[in-house]
Write a protein that holds these residues in place. Sequence first.
Motif, mmCIF file in Angstrom:
data_model
loop_
_atom_site.group_PDB
_atom_site.id
_atom_site.type_symbol
_atom_site.label_atom_id
_atom_site.label_comp_id
_atom_site.label_asym_id
_atom_site.label_seq_id
_atom_site.Cartn_x
_atom_site.Cartn_y
_atom_site.Cartn_z
ATOM 1 N N GLU A 1 0.849 -1.192 0.000
ATOM 2 C CA GLU A 1 0.000 0.000 0.000
ATOM 3 C C GLU A 1 0.883 1.239 0.000
ATOM 4 O O GLU A 1 1.721 1.421 0.883
ATOM 5 C CB GLU A 1 -0.912 0.018 1.223
ATOM 6 N N LEU A 2 0.709 2.074 -1.021
ATOM 7 C CA LEU A 2 1.392 3.354 -1.111
ATOM 8 C C LEU A 2 0.356 4.456 -0.949
ATOM 9 O O LEU A 2 -0.683 4.449 -1.627
ATOM 10 C CB LEU A 2 2.111 3.521 -2.452
ATOM 11 N N LEU A 3 0.647 5.401 -0.046
ATOM 12 C CA LEU A 3 -0.279 6.483 0.253
ATOM 13 C C LEU A 3 0.384 7.825 -0.044
ATOM 14 O O LEU A 3 1.325 8.229 0.645
ATOM 15 C CB LEU A 3 -0.709 6.426 1.726
ATOM 16 N N ALA A 4 -0.078 8.496 -1.083
ATOM 17 C CA ALA A 4 0.409 9.836 -1.450
ATOM 18 C C ALA A 4 1.932 9.898 -1.461
ATOM 19 O O ALA A 4 2.537 10.767 -0.851
ATOM 20 C CB ALA A 4 -0.154 10.883 -0.491
ATOM 21 N N VAL A 5 2.555 8.990 -2.191
ATOM 22 C CA VAL A 5 4.016 8.895 -2.211
ATOM 23 C C VAL A 5 4.608 9.862 -3.238
ATOM 24 O O VAL A 5 4.266 9.816 -4.429
ATOM 25 C CB VAL A 5 4.469 7.452 -2.497
ATOM 26 N N PHE A 6 5.482 10.705 -2.747
ATOM 27 C CA PHE A 6 6.248 11.625 -3.589
ATOM 28 C C PHE A 6 7.728 11.262 -3.499
ATOM 29 O O PHE A 6 8.213 10.827 -2.447
ATOM 30 C CB PHE A 6 6.080 13.077 -3.120
ATOM 31 N N LYS A 7 8.453 11.450 -4.591
ATOM 32 C CA LYS A 7 9.907 11.324 -4.574
ATOM 33 C C LYS A 7 10.502 12.411 -5.447
ATOM 34 O O LYS A 7 10.223 12.493 -6.644
ATOM 35 C CB LYS A 7 10.374 9.960 -5.080
ATOM 36 N N THR A 8 11.317 13.268 -4.809
ATOM 37 C CA THR A 8 11.964 14.376 -5.512
ATOM 38 C C THR A 8 13.470 14.244 -5.378
ATOM 39 O O THR A 8 13.987 14.037 -4.278
ATOM 40 C CB THR A 8 11.519 15.732 -4.936
ATOM 41 N N TYR A 9 14.158 14.335 -6.488
ATOM 42 C CA TYR A 9 15.617 14.300 -6.492
ATOM 43 C C TYR A 9 16.148 15.706 -6.755
ATOM 44 O O TYR A 9 15.574 16.449 -7.558
ATOM 45 C CB TYR A 9 16.143 13.360 -7.579
ATOM 46 N N VAL A 10 17.230 16.035 -6.085
ATOM 47 C CA VAL A 10 17.883 17.325 -6.316
ATOM 48 C C VAL A 10 19.083 17.079 -7.221
ATOM 49 O O VAL A 10 19.988 16.310 -6.885
ATOM 50 C CB VAL A 10 18.333 17.974 -4.990
#
Length: 252
Positions: free
Chosen positions: A25-34
């Motif tokens: 279960e993934l809930l509102a998953v964000f991934k941001t790379y710099v």
Amino acid sequence: MLGKWLSGLMRVDLPQPRPAAAAVELLAVFKTYVTGAGEFAALKGIDLQVGAGEFVAVVGKSGSGKSTLINMITGIDRPTGGEVWVAGTPVHTLTENQIAVWRGRTVGVVFQFFQLLPTLTVLENVMLPMDFCNMYDRLERPERALKLLDLVGVSEQAFKLPANLSGGQQQRVAIARSLANDPPLLVADEPTGNLDSKTATVVIDLFKELAAQGKTILMVTHDNDLAARSGRIVTVYDGQIMTAAAEGGSNA
């Protein structure tokens, strides 16, 4: 030195899993790379549920975010925001040591390039996860490894080195290794990418059989024909899930 490190991992305590309606279960998953060019959003608020015993194919163009999605589920990478639950465990809250132990017991990973250790026999390769996680009695491990090799149809290759096997046989060994600790979740990243179409079909048939036995299967693939043989297709586009279609059904 390695023995002490492995011993330390064995003593790591994991949080008690909660009862879970979904295997993943993934809930509102964000991934941001710099990056040097600025921030790059690889995942943009992913919500996803995968039930126990489902065989799900994850498809999408290169750079769509599907590999990042899989890395969230396996604990290889961490979300910038949101929650990742696998088999009732909050993966997003685990420490690095906890993740190493949790992954070894909970997730079996199958790679495109097999990743078998060339100096170990096929049997020893399958036993390796049991040794790493100290699962099963030491005397029980060879017998269990042989049973798993028999399950995938290559038990007669047990005492050979990987280089003496065909690509299809090596992938079967890799699947047996991924099942060594009886994980509830199997994640396959382009598992048929280096196989001919006939052998790829055999691998998909094996995944379907494992799902029927209760294993949850997540498979990343570029092959739409093979994806269509899964129970559900999840399409990732520009960091978002666009489609979650049942086999032979319409888009969700």
